[in-house]
Design a protein around this motif. Structure first.
Motif, PDB file in Angstrom:
ATOM      1  N   VAL A 215      41.912  75.108  58.139  1.00  0.00           N
ATOM      2  CA  VAL A 215      43.196  74.435  57.899  1.00  0.00           C
ATOM      3  C   VAL A 215      43.535  73.546  59.101  1.00  0.00           C
ATOM      4  N   LEU A 216      43.384  74.091  60.290  1.00  0.00           N
ATOM      5  CA  LEU A 216      43.665  73.300  61.499  1.00  0.00           C
ATOM      6  C   LEU A 216      42.719  72.103  61.579  1.00  0.00           C
TER       7      LEU A 216
ATOM      8  N   LEU B 216      34.974  70.455  54.686  1.00  0.00           N
ATOM      9  CA  LEU B 216      35.855  71.607  54.934  1.00  0.00           C
ATOM     10  C   LEU B 216      36.255  72.274  53.613  1.00  0.00           C
ATOM     11  N   LEU B 217      36.503  71.450  52.587  1.00  0.00           N
ATOM     12  CA  LEU B 217      36.843  72.017  51.274  1.00  0.00           C
ATOM     13  C   LEU B 217      35.663  72.819  50.722  1.00  0.00           C
TER      14      LEU B 217
ATOM     15  N   GLU C 159      49.529  85.957  58.155  1.00  0.00           N
ATOM     16  CA  GLU C 159      50.385  85.227  59.094  1.00  0.00           C
ATOM     17  C   GLU C 159      49.727  83.965  59.643  1.00  0.00           C
ATOM     18  N   GLY C 160      48.844  83.364  58.826  1.00  0.00           N
ATOM     19  CA  GLY C 160      48.092  82.196  59.256  1.00  0.00           C
ATOM     20  C   GLY C 160      48.649  80.890  58.710  1.00  0.00           C
ATOM     21  N   PHE C 161      47.730  79.966  58.410  1.00  0.00           N
ATOM     22  CA  PHE C 161      48.099  78.589  58.084  1.00  0.00           C
ATOM     23  C   PHE C 161      47.725  78.234  56.639  1.00  0.00           C
ATOM     24  N   VAL C 162      48.547  77.401  56.028  1.00  0.00           N
ATOM     25  CA  VAL C 162      48.249  76.879  54.685  1.00  0.00           C
ATOM     26  C   VAL C 162      48.603  75.393  54.649  1.00  0.00           C
ATOM     27  N   LEU C 163      48.028  74.684  53.679  1.00  0.00           N
ATOM     28  CA  LEU C 163      48.263  73.238  53.580  1.00  0.00           C
ATOM     29  C   LEU C 163      48.445  72.818  52.112  1.00  0.00           C
ATOM     30  N   PRO C 164      49.541  73.239  51.488  1.00  0.00           N
ATOM     31  CA  PRO C 164      49.783  72.876  50.089  1.00  0.00           C
ATOM     32  C   PRO C 164      50.461  71.516  49.963  1.00  0.00           C
TER      33      PRO C 164
END
Ligand code: ADP
Ligand code: MG
Length: 387
Positions: A281-282, A299-300, A40-45
């Motif tokens: 992600v944030l 970060l990557l 239930e978190g965050f993604v950045l596609p």
């Protein structure tokens, strides 16, 4: 020939009727946020330029017939038999487009379903972790939404794609791929909160910075990945239970020392990956806005290390791809997708792409690994009506 030409040529072999329209939807790459979706978190596609195209013609009867340049023979089902056909299963690839028809009809009770011929063509590599499945779902969902006057918005169409994939195909995936394919914009990513499904566009600025995304497909099949995936999910659920939260999304980095005291080492490291990955992600979104794309490399790299060491879903081929790309000058690199194989991505200056790709190929040969497939992708627009 382009995928549009291919789809129209295939349609002409099915029917003499003119196409009423052409729709398309892209594949996607996940920039950062791995295994965070089911927590239930965050993604950045971001959506990529490779697309699946659906050319559609109307029929005089109630048959939905689907054909693909990817498949041997068309498959057809009468709308009256659609529910039974989906329940029966065994539709193979046609479960994707027919599953979309089935899911769309129940999501939009006011729609006017009618018989159609749908011809599909695609330049999204299948099974490479670029979500050819979301692309085919998005192209068909966009087409039927218009032709059947269903009136669903993009988020609803993403849900239709996910329902098709979960309940018609039988793949227990999240909604990230469909949201990315539906909502993509040129040179932007889609930030998605997987709990609320709140999504917003995040400017990437790769083009202005002269950066490209190099995809390194290791061609390592996701062998045993279903077992590994289920195991990771179970560890995450156990970690959330021990911490007394609904999902790991509810923890932050400050909770980690307490988590470490309460759980065994393996469960703790699984939890630590999810908690730190959500934060990354944030941080990526904030860093892009404040400092631009060159500043997200660290970060990557940290994301990759966390998947390798804490979540333990990398393989030697992915680690070598990442390390070699970084040594060849990439700003950042990480494996992308569920892990246990699949692809890595590197954020890299346009003029270094070729030498980095050669360096990776040479390193793979040296290590005795199968030659990888390398190509670049650009963050691109999402699903659209093309004609
Ligand atoms: P990925 O989404 O990573 O490419 P999946 O296993 O989720 O891999 O989806 C691939 C499957 O989707 C294919 O095996 C096929 O059944 C179906 N599919 C994808 N694109 C097409 C297409 N253009 N025509 C027919 N089937 C397709
Ligand atoms: Mg898929």
């Amino acid at each position: 020939m382009s995928a549009v030409d291919d789809a129209c040529a295939l349609l002409a072999t099915l029917t003499d009727a003119e196409a009423v329209g052409v729709w398309s939807a892209p594949g996607r790459v996940n920039l950062i946020g791995e295994h965070t979706d089911y927590n239930e978190g965050f993604v950045l596609p971001f959506a990529i330029e490779h697309r699946t195209v659906a050319a559609v013609a109307l029929r005089d009867d109630d048959v939905v017939r689907v054909a693909s340049t990817f498949a041997q023979a068309p498959v057809e089902v009468d709308l009256a038999d659609l529910d039974a056909a989906i329940a029966r299963g065994g539709l193979d690839w046609a479960a994707y487009p027919l599953g979309v028809a089935w899911a769309l009809r129940s999501a939009a009770p006011d729609a006017s379903p009618r018989g159609v011929d749908i011809a599909l063509a695609s330049d999204v590599p299948v099974g490479a972790g670029l979500s050819s499945s979301a692309a085919i779902e998005g192209a068909v969902a966009g087409a039927l939404n218009d032709v059947w006057a269903a009136g669903l918005d993009r988020v609803a169409l993403a849900r239709v794609g996910r329902t098709a994939e979960n309940d018609a195909v039988g793949a227990p995936t999240g909604i990230m791929d469909q949201m990315a394919s539906m909502l993509g914009e040129a040179d932007a990513a889609t930030f998605l909160d997987c709990r609320t499904l709140e999504a917003h566009e995040v400017d990437l600025g790769f083009t202005a910075a002269g950066l490209r995304i190099l995809v390194i497909d290791t061609l390592v099949a996701h062998a045993h990945s279903s077992g590994g995936y289920a195991e990771r999910r179970a560890s995450c659920e156990e970690g959330a239970r021990i911490m007394g939260v609904a999902a790991l999304r509810d923890l932050d980095v400050a909770d980690l020392p307490r988590a470490q005291e309460l759980m065994d080492d393996v469960t703790f490291r699984r939890v630590r990956h999810i908690v730190t990955e959500n934060q990354r992600v944030l941080d990526t979104v904030a860093t892009l806005a404040a400092e631009g794309p060159r500043a997200i490399g660290g970060l990557l790299v940290a994301s990759h290390a966390s998947m390798r060491d804490d979540f333990e879903i990398s393989v030697p081929e992915l680690d070598l791809a990442v390390d070699t790309a970084l040594a060849a000058g990439a700003v950042g690199a990480r494996m992308t997708g569920g892990g246990f194989g699949g692809a890595a991505i590197a954020l890299i200056d346009a003029e270094l792409v070729e030498s980095a790709a050669s360096a990776v190929s040479a390193a793979f040969a040296e290590a005795g690994f199968r030659a990888p497939r390398t190509f670049t992708v650009a963050p691109s627009r999402g699903a659209a009506r093309d004609a």
